[in-house]
Design an enzyme around this catalytic site. Structure first.
Site, PDB file in Angstrom:
ATOM      1  N   HIS A 150      12.187 -39.174 -26.160  1.00  0.00           N
ATOM      2  CA  HIS A 150      12.019 -40.596 -26.465  1.00  0.00           C
ATOM      3  C   HIS A 150      10.702 -41.140 -25.907  1.00  0.00           C
ATOM      4  CE1 HIS A 150      12.700 -41.806 -22.286  1.00  0.00           C
ATOM      5  NE2 HIS A 150      13.686 -40.910 -22.263  1.00  0.00           N
TER       6      HIS A 150
ATOM      7  N   GLU B 217      11.106 -48.617 -19.739  1.00  0.00           N
ATOM      8  CA  GLU B 217      10.696 -49.487 -18.629  1.00  0.00           C
ATOM      9  C   GLU B 217      10.793 -48.752 -17.291  1.00  0.00           C
ATOM     10  OE1 GLU B 217       9.309 -52.326 -18.610  1.00  0.00           O
ATOM     11  OE2 GLU B 217       9.537 -53.026 -20.667  1.00  0.00           O
TER      12      GLU B 217
ATOM     13  N   THR C  50      15.891 -42.485 -14.031  1.00  0.00           N
ATOM     14  CA  THR C  50      16.628 -43.252 -15.033  1.00  0.00           C
ATOM     15  C   THR C  50      18.039 -42.726 -15.222  1.00  0.00           C
ATOM     16  OG1 THR C  50      14.507 -43.576 -16.151  1.00  0.00           O
ATOM     17  CG2 THR C  50      16.493 -44.270 -17.323  1.00  0.00           C
ATOM     18  N   GLY C  51      18.168 -41.464 -15.613  1.00  0.00           N
ATOM     19  CA  GLY C  51      19.493 -40.890 -15.816  1.00  0.00           C
ATOM     20  C   GLY C  51      20.288 -41.659 -16.853  1.00  0.00           C
TER      21      GLY C  51
ATOM     22  N   ARG D  77      17.078 -46.045 -25.305  1.00  0.00           N
ATOM     23  CA  ARG D  77      15.684 -45.614 -25.413  1.00  0.00           C
ATOM     24  C   ARG D  77      15.527 -44.479 -26.419  1.00  0.00           C
ATOM     25  NH1 ARG D  77      17.940 -44.127 -20.563  1.00  0.00           N
ATOM     26  NH2 ARG D  77      17.629 -42.016 -19.736  1.00  0.00           N
TER      27      ARG D  77
ATOM     28  N   GLU E  71      20.684 -38.104 -21.145  1.00  0.00           N
ATOM     29  CA  GLU E  71      19.912 -37.609 -20.013  1.00  0.00           C
ATOM     30  C   GLU E  71      20.863 -37.144 -18.918  1.00  0.00           C
ATOM     31  OE1 GLU E  71      17.766 -36.056 -18.582  1.00  0.00           O
ATOM     32  OE2 GLU E  71      16.004 -37.376 -18.480  1.00  0.00           O
ATOM     33  N   ARG E  72      20.373 -36.289 -18.025  1.00  0.00           N
ATOM     34  CA  ARG E  72      21.209 -35.865 -16.900  1.00  0.00           C
ATOM     35  C   ARG E  72      21.530 -37.070 -16.026  1.00  0.00           C
ATOM     36  NH1 ARG E  72      17.306 -32.739 -12.535  1.00  0.00           N
ATOM     37  NH2 ARG E  72      19.202 -32.844 -11.265  1.00  0.00           N
TER      38      ARG E  72
ATOM     39  N   TYR F 174      21.586 -38.833 -12.776  1.00  0.00           N
ATOM     40  CA  TYR F 174      20.856 -38.700 -11.523  1.00  0.00           C
ATOM     41  C   TYR F 174      21.628 -39.245 -10.321  1.00  0.00           C
ATOM     42  CZ  TYR F 174      16.431 -36.744 -13.107  1.00  0.00           C
ATOM     43  OH  TYR F 174      15.455 -35.888 -13.581  1.00  0.00           O
TER      44      TYR F 174
ATOM     45  N   ARG G 148      14.845 -32.655  -8.644  1.00  0.00           N
ATOM     46  CA  ARG G 148      14.170 -32.933  -9.921  1.00  0.00           C
ATOM     47  C   ARG G 148      13.918 -31.680 -10.733  1.00  0.00           C
ATOM     48  NH1 ARG G 148       8.719 -35.466  -9.830  1.00  0.00           N
ATOM     49  NH2 ARG G 148       9.136 -35.616 -12.063  1.00  0.00           N
TER      50      ARG G 148
ATOM     51  N   HIS H 179      16.271 -36.672 -24.405  1.00  0.00           N
ATOM     52  CA  HIS H 179      15.703 -36.995 -23.095  1.00  0.00           C
ATOM     53  C   HIS H 179      15.064 -35.768 -22.460  1.00  0.00           C
ATOM     54  CE1 HIS H 179      17.950 -40.819 -23.254  1.00  0.00           C
ATOM     55  NE2 HIS H 179      18.807 -40.077 -23.941  1.00  0.00           N
TER      56      HIS H 179
END
Length: 222
Positions: free
Chosen positions: A22, A26, A34-35, A73, A100-101, A103, A127, A170
Site C-alpha cells: 500500500h 499517516e 502500525t500493525g 490503507r 499487516e502483522r 505489532y 522488526r 502490507h
C-alpha cells in the site's frame, strides 16, 4: 528477468500475480509502528498508489480479480490502482489473512519511543527477524501462518487457471508471500523489505513455477 523454459502452450495459460505494498500511511510518515492500527493514506501515499496503477497500466496488466486486507490503507490503495487500470468492476475480496502483522505493544509508538523503552537491539530483532514476536504481537512466522494458507487455497488455483490476480497488502504480509514464492530461508528474509508503493510481478506456469519475476520500486515525489 528470467527466460522461460516452458512450452508456449503452457506460457499462454500462465497466471500473473501482482503484489503491491500500500501507499504511505499517516503512521509511515510519522515513523510509527502500525500493525493493526488503521491510519489512512497520506497525500504522498495516494500518489504512490496512483503511480502504481499507472505503471501497471503502461505494462499492459489486466486484472481479473483483486484481494486486499481489512485495513483502510490497503483498501484505499487498491481502489486507486483499479481506477488507473479502468478495472473498478473486477471482483474484490478483503480478508484479515492479508492484514499487516500485529505489532502488539509496539503499535502506535514511534521507532524512537520503542527503542527508548526496549533498546535498539531488541526492537531491531522484533522488526526484522523471522520468529521473534513483540509483546502481545505476531512474528513474521505467525503472519505467514495465516497468510500462506489463504494464498495457497484462494490464490494459487486462480493462477493455475491463468487468472491475473492483484493483491494489495502490507509490508509483512507481502514479505511472507514473497518468502514462499522465492523460496527464501528465514535467514534470507531478514534482509528483504519493500517500501510503500513497491510492485512485484510474478508470472507463473500451470504447475506454479515462476516464469518471470519483476520488482518495480516506488516512484518518489519531491
Amino acid at each position: 528477468m528470467a527466460v522461460s523454459s516452458v512450452t508456449p502452450s503452457v506460457e499462454r495459460r500462465a497466471g500473473v500475480l501482482v503484489l503491491v505494498r500500500h501507499g504511505e500511511s499517516e503512521f509511515n510518515k510519522q515513523d510509527r509502528f502500525t500493525g493493526l492500527k488503521d491510519p489512512p493514506l497520506t497525500t504522498n501515499g495516494v500518489r504512490e498508489a496512483i503511480d502504481a496503477g499507472r505503471t501497471l497500466q503502461t505494462k499492459g496488466f489486466h486484472c481479473d480479480i483483486a484481494f486486499t486486507s481489512k485495513l483502510k490503507r490497503a483498501q484505499q490503495s487498491l481502489q486507486l490502482i483499479l481506477r488507473e487500470l479502468h478495472a473498478r468492476s473486477v471482483p474484490v475480496f478483503d480478508d484479515a489473512a492479508l492484514n499487516e502483522r500485529n505489532y502488539g505493544e509496539l503499535a502506535g509508538l514511534t521507532r524512537d519511543a520503542a527503542r527508548a523503552r526496549w533498546g535498539e537491539v531488541q526492537v531491531h530483532k522484533w522488526r526484522r527477524s523471522y520468529d521473534a514476536a513483540p509483546p502481545g504481537g505476531e512474528s513474521l512466522a505467525m503472519t505467514a501462518a495465516r497468510t500462506l494458507p489463504f494464498f495457497d487455497e484462494r490464490i494459487r488455483p486462480l493462477l493455475a487457471a491463468g487468472k491475473r490476480v492483484l493483491i494489495v497488502a502490507h509490508g509483512n504480509s507481502v514479505r511472507s508471500i514473497v518468502m514462499s514464492l522465492d523460496r527464501l530461508t528465514p535467514e534470507q528474509i531478514v534482509n528483504v523489505s519493500f517500501a510503500t508503493g513497491t510492485i512485484l510481478i510474478y508470472r507463473l506456469d500451470v504447475l506454479g513455477m515462476i516464469v518471470e519475476r519483476t520488482e518495480i520500486p516506488v516512484s518518489r515525489h519531491a
